[in-house]
Design a protein around this motif. Structure first.
Motif, short mmCIF file in Angstrom:
data_model
loop_
_atom_site.label_atom_id
_atom_site.label_comp_id
_atom_site.label_asym_id
_atom_site.label_seq_id
_atom_site.Cartn_x
_atom_site.Cartn_y
_atom_site.Cartn_z
N ALA A 85 1.89 -0.73 -0.07
CA ALA A 85 1.43 0.34 -0.96
C ALA A 85 0.51 -0.17 -2.06
CB ALA A 85 2.63 1.07 -1.57
N ARG A 86 0.82 -1.32 -2.63
CA ARG A 86 0.02 -1.85 -3.74
C ARG A 86 -1.42 -2.14 -3.30
NH1 ARG A 86 2.82 -7.90 -4.32
NH2 ARG A 86 3.21 -8.18 -2.08
N TYR A 87 -1.57 -2.64 -2.08
CA TYR A 87 -2.91 -2.97 -1.61
C TYR A 87 -3.63 -1.76 -1.01
CZ TYR A 87 -1.29 -7.68 -2.48
OH TYR A 87 -0.79 -8.81 -3.08
N MET A 88 -2.85 -0.78 -0.53
CA MET A 88 -3.48 0.49 -0.12
C MET A 88 -4.10 1.16 -1.34
SD MET A 88 -2.75 1.12 3.26
CE MET A 88 -2.29 2.81 3.67
N ASP A 89 -3.36 1.19 -2.45
CA ASP A 89 -3.88 1.78 -3.69
C ASP A 89 -5.08 0.99 -4.19
OD1 ASP A 89 -1.89 3.68 -3.56
OD2 ASP A 89 -0.60 2.72 -5.06
N MET A 90 -4.99 -0.33 -4.12
CA MET A 90 -6.10 -1.18 -4.55
C MET A 90 -7.36 -0.87 -3.75
SD MET A 90 -6.59 -5.30 -4.01
CE MET A 90 -7.06 -4.97 -2.29
N THR A 91 -7.18 -0.73 -2.43
CA THR A 91 -8.33 -0.44 -1.56
C THR A 91 -8.96 0.90 -1.90
OG1 THR A 91 -7.36 -1.74 0.25
CG2 THR A 91 -9.06 -0.12 0.84
N ARG A 92 -8.13 1.91 -2.12
CA ARG A 92 -8.66 3.23 -2.47
C ARG A 92 -9.47 3.18 -3.76
NH1 ARG A 92 -3.86 5.34 0.09
NH2 ARG A 92 -2.62 4.93 -1.78
N GLU A 93 -8.96 2.46 -4.75
CA GLU A 93 -9.66 2.36 -6.03
C GLU A 93 -10.97 1.59 -5.89
OE1 GLU A 93 -9.15 3.62 -9.22
OE2 GLU A 93 -7.87 4.93 -8.01
N CYS A 94 -10.96 0.54 -5.10
CA CYS A 94 -12.18 -0.25 -4.90
C CYS A 94 -13.24 0.58 -4.19
CB CYS A 94 -11.87 -1.51 -4.10
SG CYS A 94 -10.96 -2.78 -5.03
N LEU A 95 -12.82 1.35 -3.19
CA LEU A 95 -13.77 2.20 -2.47
C LEU A 95 -14.30 3.31 -3.37
CD1 LEU A 95 -11.93 2.50 0.97
CD2 LEU A 95 -14.11 1.33 0.54
N LYS A 96 -13.40 3.90 -4.17
CA LYS A 96 -13.79 4.98 -5.07
C LYS A 96 -14.81 4.52 -6.09
CE LYS A 96 -11.77 8.17 -8.46
NZ LYS A 96 -10.49 8.60 -9.12
N ARG A 97 -14.61 3.31 -6.63
CA ARG A 97 -15.47 2.79 -7.69
C ARG A 97 -16.58 1.89 -7.15
NH1 ARG A 97 -12.71 3.30 -12.65
NH2 ARG A 97 -10.51 3.94 -12.42
N ASN A 98 -16.56 1.66 -5.83
CA ASN A 98 -17.53 0.74 -5.23
C ASN A 98 -17.49 -0.62 -5.91
OD1 ASN A 98 -19.54 -0.01 -3.38
ND2 ASN A 98 -21.19 0.52 -4.81
N GLU A 99 -16.28 -1.14 -6.06
CA GLU A 99 -16.07 -2.42 -6.73
C GLU A 99 -15.34 -3.39 -5.81
OE1 GLU A 99 -15.72 -0.74 -11.34
OE2 GLU A 99 -13.92 -1.41 -10.28
N PRO A 100 -15.50 -4.68 -6.03
CA PRO A 100 -14.82 -5.68 -5.20
C PRO A 100 -13.40 -5.95 -5.71
CG PRO A 100 -16.18 -6.79 -6.79
CD PRO A 100 -16.40 -5.31 -7.02
N PHE A 101 -12.65 -6.68 -4.91
CA PHE A 101 -11.38 -7.24 -5.36
C PHE A 101 -11.47 -8.75 -5.19
CE2 PHE A 101 -10.85 -6.09 -0.89
CZ PHE A 101 -10.28 -7.22 -0.32
N GLY A 102 -10.53 -9.47 -5.78
CA GLY A 102 -10.56 -10.92 -5.71
C GLY A 102 -9.60 -11.46 -4.67
N VAL A 103 -10.06 -12.40 -3.88
CA VAL A 103 -9.21 -13.09 -2.91
C VAL A 103 -8.94 -14.49 -3.42
CG1 VAL A 103 -9.08 -14.06 -0.58
CG2 VAL A 103 -9.97 -11.75 -0.93
N CYS A 104 -7.66 -14.85 -3.50
CA CYS A 104 -7.27 -16.19 -3.94
C CYS A 104 -6.27 -16.78 -2.95
CB CYS A 104 -6.61 -16.14 -5.32
SG CYS A 104 -7.69 -15.75 -6.70
N LEU A 105 -6.39 -18.06 -2.73
CA LEU A 105 -5.40 -18.77 -1.94
C LEU A 105 -4.06 -18.74 -2.67
CD1 LEU A 105 -4.66 -20.66 0.46
CD2 LEU A 105 -5.33 -22.57 -1.02
#
Length: 211
Positions: free
Chosen positions: A36-56
């Motif tokens: 759920a946390r990453y589904m919400d993150m994805t929706r927000e990123c798509l809505k705002r046309n913004e990236p997210f950060g990937v970290c090891l």
């Protein structure tokens, strides 16, 4: 005077997706998102046309309790998103810019967000003659594949691009990949093929990547 400030551009706040993989600038990263946390993150990123950060992941795991991320990661831009199966988002993302985490917080859902400082893009440096064969190897790999494995445009004459792509396809340990991602000194681009092909770097298999 230290050269470090010249390598930093600006700061911003981004959601962090800790994974058992290292994303490099220009790299392609497919993801299956179901928490759920990453589904919400994805929706927000798509809505705002913004990236997210990937970290090891430094400590912990991809699923469940929030993992502790490494301090340097790469921004991921969502290029495609679909839901062929209920409750699972299939993402195609591409790495853009490296960043360094300044401060991070975790919300009640377990989603990490962080204030990050962006690291300047790699300078364009020609592939050293001693590693010209590495560039030719990548060209052969591209021609041999039935489907694209690297994002276009290809830059076989650029040391940073060649170093990143070599590291993606060789069995380089994750910590060695992370070390390469963190390199920020001036001769960084010249060192990338050297780091990627160092015998110690290819002696161990990486941890499995999430699918």
């Amino acid at each position: 005077m230290s050269a470090r400030p010249n390598l930093l551009l600006e700061s911003l706040r981004v959601p962090i997706f800790p994974l058992n993989t290292v994303l490099f600038p220009g790299g392609l990263l497919p993801l299956r998102v179901f928490e759920a946390r990453y589904m919400d993150m994805t929706r927000e990123c798509l809505k705002r046309n913004e990236p997210f950060g990937v970290c090891l992941i430094q400590q912990g795991s991809e699923v469940g309790a929030p993992a502790v991320p490494e301090g340097v990661g790469c921004l991921a831009k969502i290029q495609e998103c679909d839901m062929q199966q209920q409750g699972i988002l299939n993402l195609k993302t591409r790495g853009s810019q490296r960043f360094r985490i300044l401060e991070r917080q975790t919300n009640t859902q377990g989603l990490i967000s962080a204030d990050v400082e962006l690291i300047a893009p790699d300078a364009s440096v020609a592939v050293p003659e001693e590693f010209a064969a590495c560039a030719r190897l990548l060209e052969m790999v591209v021609l041999d594949q039935g489907k694209p494995i690297f994002a276009e445009p290809h830059a076989f004459d650029d040391a940073a691009w060649v170093g990143y792509r070599l590291t993606e396809i060789l069995p380089v340990p994750l910590l060695a990949k992370q070390k390469l991602l963190e390199l920020t000194e001036a001769p960084r681009a010249d060192r990338q093929p050297r780091e990627a092909l160092h015998p110690a770097a290819i002696s161990r298999k990486p941890r499995p990547r999430r699918r």
